[in-house]
Design an enzyme around this catalytic site. Structure first.
Site, PDB file in Angstrom:
ATOM      1  N   GLY A   1       0.783  -1.227   0.000  1.00  0.00           N
ATOM      2  CA  GLY A   1       0.000   0.000   0.000  1.00  0.00           C
ATOM      3  C   GLY A   1       0.812   1.273   0.000  1.00  0.00           C
TER       4      GLY A   1
ATOM      5  N   GLU B   1       4.636  -6.013   1.373  1.00  0.00           N
ATOM      6  CA  GLU B   1       4.059  -6.543   0.120  1.00  0.00           C
ATOM      7  C   GLU B   1       3.711  -5.406  -0.839  1.00  0.00           C
ATOM      8  OE1 GLU B   1       0.651  -8.152   1.977  1.00  0.00           O
ATOM      9  OE2 GLU B   1       1.692  -9.825   2.885  1.00  0.00           O
ATOM     10  N   PRO B   2       4.697  -4.698  -1.367  1.00  0.00           N
ATOM     11  CA  PRO B   2       4.377  -3.597  -2.274  1.00  0.00           C
ATOM     12  C   PRO B   2       3.936  -4.106  -3.653  1.00  0.00           C
ATOM     13  CG  PRO B   2       6.756  -3.858  -2.110  1.00  0.00           C
ATOM     14  CD  PRO B   2       6.153  -4.861  -1.164  1.00  0.00           C
ATOM     15  N   GLY B   3       2.834  -3.574  -4.137  1.00  0.00           N
ATOM     16  CA  GLY B   3       2.407  -3.885  -5.503  1.00  0.00           C
ATOM     17  C   GLY B   3       2.646  -2.664  -6.371  1.00  0.00           C
TER      18      GLY B   3
ATOM     19  N   CYS C   1     -20.135   1.135 -24.250  1.00  0.00           N
ATOM     20  CA  CYS C   1     -21.521   1.555 -24.032  1.00  0.00           C
ATOM     21  C   CYS C   1     -21.843   1.603 -22.545  1.00  0.00           C
ATOM     22  CB  CYS C   1     -22.473   0.636 -24.777  1.00  0.00           C
ATOM     23  SG  CYS C   1     -22.359   0.905 -26.536  1.00  0.00           S
TER      24      CYS C   1
ATOM     25  N   TYR D   1      -2.594  -2.437 -11.747  1.00  0.00           N
ATOM     26  CA  TYR D   1      -4.065  -2.542 -11.781  1.00  0.00           C
ATOM     27  C   TYR D   1      -4.665  -1.926 -13.043  1.00  0.00           C
ATOM     28  CZ  TYR D   1      -2.814  -3.423  -6.946  1.00  0.00           C
ATOM     29  OH  TYR D   1      -2.213  -3.909  -5.819  1.00  0.00           O
TER      30      TYR D   1
HETATM   31  C1  PLP Z   1      -3.265  -5.692  -2.973  1.00  0.00           C
HETATM   32  C2  PLP Z   1      -2.446  -6.109  -1.828  1.00  0.00           C
HETATM   33  C3  PLP Z   1      -1.178  -5.575  -1.635  1.00  0.00           C
HETATM   34  C4  PLP Z   1      -0.580  -4.524  -2.530  1.00  0.00           C
HETATM   35  O1  PLP Z   1      -1.184  -3.283  -2.461  1.00  0.00           O
HETATM   36  P1  PLP Z   1      -0.508  -2.070  -3.255  1.00  0.00           P
HETATM   37  O2  PLP Z   1      -1.380  -0.917  -2.957  1.00  0.00           O
HETATM   38  O3  PLP Z   1      -0.507  -2.410  -4.700  1.00  0.00           O
HETATM   39  O4  PLP Z   1       0.866  -1.912  -2.729  1.00  0.00           O
HETATM   40  C5  PLP Z   1      -0.423  -6.065  -0.584  1.00  0.00           C
HETATM   41  N1  PLP Z   1      -0.893  -7.001   0.253  1.00  0.00           N
HETATM   42  C6  PLP Z   1      -2.122  -7.529   0.109  1.00  0.00           C
HETATM   43  C7  PLP Z   1      -2.578  -8.580   1.041  1.00  0.00           C
HETATM   44  C8  PLP Z   1      -2.943  -7.094  -0.925  1.00  0.00           C
HETATM   45  O5  PLP Z   1      -4.160  -7.618  -1.071  1.00  0.00           O
END
Ligand code: PLP
Length: 404
Positions: A222, A263-265, A332, A360
């Protein structure tokens, strides 16, 4: 701050592969990962890429080559991670609301699991007892994150075991002698304020005495990245300093060492991505000048789903006078990407590029209106590779069973 892919390169790629097109600059991903490594040097930490943000197998392989671990949100993502060559011990499956058989598969694969319900924890205890280390995902009742849809830790959130059920949780752990190896809390996406992570660290601090075997504390992902021109992201060096302080306190208080997991996405893959679209039609109207592009929420849903802001640039007319436009799709549905947005004068045929499109974007895409998912290109060391073909009509029909 934004992707390092130049306008010329994006224009050339649009000519080679057509539009709409997702382009990912792998070198930017490396840079982001390096930023984490530098900030957290000397801190006992591990990073797991939350791969739901972007799962193309080539991106996963690139991330593995950096030495990063991977976090999955479905068993299929875990299979993809193994396919991409990740060692099972570097794979984490953070589950929510899943069937127990996926947890059994995860154990068979030998990957790390965070369990998020008392129900699955009980099934886990019955089957594995103390034989397999497991993490537990908790819900702290903290409201954080960019908006409610991406906030996961508040008291109406489905995610995690509510912290007020600690007694029931501990009773299960005791009854089945479950090996709890770590605690997990992910409060949501776009957490700019380091204090939110520290609030979670404080919760962990109080929980530690209940779990004598834990060795990791997972603060989730996050990290915020800048979407708007003037925005700031999460202060990573500050986060590192605070986490280090917190780990020292823990060690001093409890006489054991803990490892922090993240857990960075978005942080790793958002800014690497550019989404190239082309202008189909201009439509004058009293309310706005509509720019109709060859895409829609079937390709990039964040603006409509989250009211997310994406920077948009007209790379075909970068010196044109600034005018205001409503940028809309061709689906649409009302699929407005931006309203009253200043852009260099737009002409039909111009290429509009969305920044911060790595996370995303494609992943949340669909074939709605029977339109094709875009192609994907990855640039590595300046060289572009096609990593996913654009759909063709056969892809739309692939799993349909046509009756006589
Ligand atoms: C989606 C998610 C993330 C990543 O969130 P980001 O905002 O992309 O960093 C990390 N941990 C868990 C469990 C998630 O579901």
């Amino acid at each position: 701050m934004y992707s390092t892919t130049s306008n010329q390169q994006l224009t050339d790629l649009a000519a080679s592969y057509g539009t709409p097109l997702y382009v990912y600059n792998a070198d930017k991903i490396s840079e982001q990962y390096q930023q984490l490594q530098t900030a957290f040097e000397g801190v006992n930490s591990r990073f797991f890429f939350a791969c739901k943000a972007l799962t193309n197998i080539n991106i996963l392989k690139h991330i593995r080559s950096l030495g990063c671990n991977i976090d999955c949100s479905s068993i299929n993502e875990a299979h993809l991670a193994i396919r991409a060559g990740f060692d099972p011990k570097n794979i984490l499956y953070t589950s929510n609301g899943i069937a127990f058989d996926e947890i059994e598969t995860a154990v068979d694969l030998g990957i790390n699991v965070n369990i998020d319900s008392l129900s699955n924890l009980e099934k886990f205890g019955k089957k594995y007892g103390h034989n397999y280390p497991v993490g537990i995902r908790l819900r702290p009742n903290i409201l954080a994150g960019g908006n409610l849809k991406i906030s996961t830790g508040h008291e109406k959130s489905k995610f995690g075991i509510p912290i007020e059920q600690l007694d029931q949780l501990l009773a299960l752990v005791k009854q089945y002698n479950i090996y709890i190896a770590g605690l997990h809390i992910h409060t949501g996406s776009e957490i700019k304020d380091v204090a939110v992570f520290m609030q979670v660290a404080d919760i962990f601090f109080d929980l530690v005495p209940h779990f004598p075997e834990i060795h990791f504390l997972d603060l989730g992902g996050g990290f915020k990245v800048p979407y708007k021109e003037e925005e700031a992201g999460t202060d990573i060096p500050l986060l590192s300093a605070k986490v280090q302080e917190s780990l020292k306190n823990l060690a001093a208080t409890y006489q054991r060492n803990f490892q922090v997991w993240f857990e960075p996405g978005k942080f790793l893959v958002s800014e690497c991505g550019s989404f190239i679209t082309q202008v189909n039609v201009l439509k004058e109207n009293a309310a706005a000048t509509f720019v109709g592009i060859n895409s829609g929420f079937n390709h990039l849903i964040r603006p409509m789903f989250y009211e997310a802001y994406h920077r948009i640039r007209n790379i075909s007319n970068p010196d044109g006078p600034i005018k205001h436009y409503a940028v809309t799709g061709n689906i649409c549905e009302t699929d407005t990407f931006a309203w009253d947005r200043p852009l260099n004068e737009v002409r039909e045929g111009d290429l509009l590029v969305f920044d911060n499109a790595g996370a995303y974007g494609f992943e949340m895409g669909s074939n709605y209106n029977s339109r094709f998912l875009p192609a994907q290109v990855m640039i590595k060391n300046g060289v572009a590779f096609l990593i996913r073909k654009r759909d063709v009509l056969e892809d739309i029909l692939r799993n349909q069973i046509e009756l006589d």
